[in-house]
Design a protein around this motif. Structure first.
Motif, mmCIF file in Angstrom:
data_model
loop_
_atom_site.group_PDB
_atom_site.id
_atom_site.type_symbol
_atom_site.label_atom_id
_atom_site.label_comp_id
_atom_site.label_asym_id
_atom_site.label_seq_id
_atom_site.Cartn_x
_atom_site.Cartn_y
_atom_site.Cartn_z
ATOM 1 N N ILE A 82 -4.856 6.457 0.611
ATOM 2 C CA ILE A 82 -4.118 5.203 0.659
ATOM 3 C C ILE A 82 -4.451 4.386 -0.589
ATOM 4 C CG2 ILE A 82 -3.654 3.094 1.949
ATOM 5 C CD1 ILE A 82 -4.447 4.517 4.476
ATOM 6 N N GLY A 107 -0.816 11.854 13.009
ATOM 7 C CA GLY A 107 -1.857 10.963 12.514
ATOM 8 C C GLY A 107 -1.506 9.492 12.553
ATOM 9 N N SER A 108 -2.536 8.686 12.319
ATOM 10 C CA SER A 108 -2.389 7.232 12.204
ATOM 11 C C SER A 108 -3.142 6.773 10.968
ATOM 12 C CB SER A 108 -2.917 6.525 13.454
ATOM 13 O OG SER A 108 -4.302 6.750 13.618
ATOM 14 N N TYR A 109 -2.681 5.663 10.383
ATOM 15 C CA TYR A 109 -3.191 5.207 9.098
ATOM 16 C C TYR A 109 -3.385 3.698 9.163
ATOM 17 C CZ TYR A 109 -1.144 9.756 8.293
ATOM 18 O OH TYR A 109 -0.809 11.090 8.406
ATOM 19 N N LYS A 110 -4.574 3.251 8.830
ATOM 20 C CA LYS A 110 -4.938 1.848 8.991
ATOM 21 C C LYS A 110 -4.544 1.039 7.756
ATOM 22 C CE LYS A 110 -8.741 1.132 11.169
ATOM 23 N NZ LYS A 110 -10.176 0.988 11.530
ATOM 24 N N TYR A 152 1.717 4.921 12.741
ATOM 25 C CA TYR A 152 1.641 6.160 13.517
ATOM 26 C C TYR A 152 2.845 7.026 13.180
ATOM 27 C CZ TYR A 152 -1.752 3.785 16.614
ATOM 28 O OH TYR A 152 -2.839 3.123 17.128
ATOM 29 N N ILE A 199 0.784 5.249 1.272
ATOM 30 C CA ILE A 199 0.106 6.273 2.058
ATOM 31 C C ILE A 199 0.577 7.640 1.587
ATOM 32 C CG2 ILE A 199 -0.256 7.242 4.355
ATOM 33 C CD1 ILE A 199 0.418 4.470 5.497
ATOM 34 N N ALA A 218 -0.087 11.667 2.464
ATOM 35 C CA ALA A 218 -0.677 12.545 3.473
ATOM 36 C C ALA A 218 0.270 13.725 3.691
ATOM 37 C CB ALA A 218 -0.905 11.788 4.786
ATOM 38 N N LYS A 220 -1.542 -0.533 12.026
ATOM 39 C CA LYS A 220 -1.587 0.918 11.923
ATOM 40 C C LYS A 220 -0.174 1.460 11.768
ATOM 41 C CE LYS A 220 -5.849 2.126 14.393
ATOM 42 N NZ LYS A 220 -6.419 2.798 15.584
ATOM 43 N N THR A 229 -7.352 14.961 4.202
ATOM 44 C CA THR A 229 -7.724 13.544 4.189
ATOM 45 C C THR A 229 -6.636 12.733 3.500
ATOM 46 O OG1 THR A 229 -10.078 14.130 4.050
ATOM 47 C CG2 THR A 229 -9.455 11.863 3.485
ATOM 48 N N PRO A 230 -6.020 11.781 4.194
ATOM 49 C CA PRO A 230 -4.978 10.971 3.552
ATOM 50 C C PRO A 230 -5.550 10.100 2.447
ATOM 51 C CG PRO A 230 -5.546 10.061 5.696
ATOM 52 C CD PRO A 230 -6.278 11.370 5.586
ATOM 53 N N ASP A 247 0.849 -1.193 0.000
ATOM 54 C CA ASP A 247 0.000 0.000 0.000
ATOM 55 C C ASP A 247 0.886 1.245 0.000
ATOM 56 O OD1 ASP A 247 -2.088 -1.757 0.248
ATOM 57 O OD2 ASP A 247 -2.660 -1.151 2.275
#
Length: 515
Positions: free
Chosen positions: A171, A499-502, A482, A155, A157, A480, A168-169, A153
């Motif tokens: 992904i 932020g954090s990203y799932k 971070y 990311i 941001a 996640k 809004t990030p 993936d």
């Protein structure tokens, strides 16, 4: 008389036929109502790997949507309008995940609408500009089946993507399988952005993927495979299980393959060459016993447990082998010492965290620009849980090393020849999340090109000033990422949260990507 009667009957019959005939010539040439296709714009911009959604308004007098057939096509090449196209949809609303390679010239998207009743057709086209998936960001390898297969993936941001304007990030999921038709075989151990020559100039950026069985190179624009295994080596290798990838020295990239070190000096070559080491054994390289610096003439340090010695090399000497450090200047022996992790500190010094047989822990710091390097020895006292540490982050812009257990992060500050340990208050969002890795964030150009000491116009405020933390929640099967900024003076995390990203599945490797 009978003949006359017959003639009159024929005349009357013909008259009757004429009176029943209606001239249809006018209706036969009447034009049918036109099909009208309306759209907001005939120019569409989309990032590679993302969904292109188009739903034009289609109108014809006396008709409804059910009276039409829809047929969508798109060009396979971007050199202008052509007939090399593929079918991508038969519904009014087009949803198409864009697999066309990023390009400066547009692809053309075509829609054909057909009136089911009359067969009347109308055509419309759009110019589609495909960009890379926002280019810069954090690239994350993950697995959802215990490492049988993996995917990647990206990311994008504000804290990791220069010029990214949205709060809004974004992904981009499963880039590898999308680009190559299937996921990666096996578990990804390491990811790396590197720059090598294309045979003429130093300008080819590629994404390197290391697994237990393979070393793979991907094109950085569309993540399609460009090379694999044997084509990436100057020697006749037959095994390619790779555990570690890293850049050092602006243009040198290295790979640990089957516990041996291979290096590629990227402005001269694009393949890896085995690095000799001054020892009887060559299978001495692991993820935990190698430290390296990135800028300028980078250096690499390894502790060989076979001979209990440190060995080092620089970019200029790496293909000639590594030199051993025979006189450490310590009043004790390192026999039986175990390396735990290595990395760079300020001034391009390289450090190694070691556990000694007597139960003590030390950080050995080297200035490898010296002709006779001797380590500065930091004894760690009150280093809580260091025996449970699973990941380490050395920061090359400050004299701080972080270490983490599965549920806690600590900062080790090195000053005045002494080490002090601070427990950080940071915790993941859920107690079910376990920390899996920590690392210092750096943009991908850092250590991959001759820009480290120049004015690079696209440097983020977060460059080298935040820690990437990854976690995994076994109960949900999710990870996640971070991002936590830190202070170079105190080593503590700041109050700011980036932020954090799932991520779906378990994260196994992480790196940054270029613009």
């Amino acid at each position: 008389m009978k003949k006359l009667a017959h003639i009159l009957a024929v005349i009357l019959g013909a008259s009757a036929l004429c009176s029943c005939y209606k001239d249809l010539s006018t209706e036969a040439t009447t034009e049918l109502p036109d099909i009208v296709i309306s759209t907001e714009s005939d120019v569409l911009n989309i990032a590679y790997g993302h969904e292109l959604i188009v739903e034009p308004e289609v109108f014809q007098e006396g008709r409804s949507d059910e009276d039409f057939e829809y047929y969508w096509e798109i060009d396979l090449t971007s050199s202008g309008r052509n007939v090399d196209r593929i079918d991508i949809g038969t519904e009014k609303k087009l949803v198409y995940r864009v697999g066309n390679s990023p390009a400066t010239e547009p692809y053309y998207l075509y829609l054909r609408v057909t009136d089911r009743v009359t067969g009347l057709q109308k055509f419309h086209s759009w110019a589609v500009f495909v960009s890379s998936s926002l280019g810069e960001g954090i690239l994350v390898a993950h697995t959802s089946d215990g490492g049988k297969t993996s995917d990647i993936d990206l990311i994008a941001a504000k804290p990791v993507t220069y010029g990214y304007a949205s709060d809004t990030p974004l992904i981009t999921r499963d880039l590898y399988s999308f680009a190559n038709g299937a996921p990666i075989e096996g578990r990804v151990n390491s990811l790396l952005t590197s720059v090598v020559t294309d045979g003429a100039v130093f300008n080819t950026t590629r994404i390197m993927v290391a697994t237990d069985e393979h070393l793979i190179a991907l094109r950085s624009l569309d993540y399609k495979e460009s090379e694999r295994d044997v084509t990436l080596f100057n020697s006749k290798e037959t095994e390619f299980g790779t555990t570690m990838l890293f850049n050092f020295g602006d243009y040198c990239t290295a790979a640990v393959v089957k516990n041996r070190l291979f290096a590629c000096i990227g402005n001269f070559d694009r393949a890896y060459t085995k690095v000799p080491i001054s020892s009887r054994r060559t299978d001495v390289f692991h993820k935990y016993n190698v430290g390296y610096s990135k800028p300028d003439q980078g250096k690499i340090l390894v502790f060989n447990e076979e001979d209990s010695k440190f060995h080092f090399a620089s970019v200029l000497s790496v293909n000639g082998g590594m030199s051993s450090i025979d006189n450490l200047g310590l009043d004790y022996s390192l026999n039986g010492a175990k390396p735990m992790g290595g990395g760079a500190l300020k001034n391009q010094d390289i450090a190694m965290l070691m556990s000694l047989p007597d139960g003590t822990y030390h950080i050995y710091r080297f200035d490898l620009s010296s002709l006779d390097p001797k380590p500065l020895d930091y004894l760690l006292t009150n280093a809580k849980d260091i025996d449970k540490a699973i990941s380490f982050a050395f920061c090359d812009n400050t004299d701080v090393m972080y270490y983490s257990t599965s549920d806690k992060i600590y900062a080790v500050l090195l000053s005045g020849g002494k080490a002090s340990v601070k427990s950080l208050t940071w915790q993941p969002d859920s107690k079910d999340e376990k920390i899996t890795s920590i690392s210092q964030f750096a943009q991908s150009w850092y250590g991959t090109s001759h820009l480290s000491f120049g004015e690079y116009p696209f440097t983020l405020d977060t460059h080298r000033l935040q820690i990437i933390i990854t976690t995994y929640n076994a109960s949900t099967g999710e990870s996640k990422v971070y991002l936590r900024p830190f202070s170079v003076s105190t080593g503590l995390f700041t109050m700011k949260d980036n932020g954090s990203y799932k991520i779906n599945g378990e994260i196994t490797a992480i790196t940054t990507t270029p613009r």
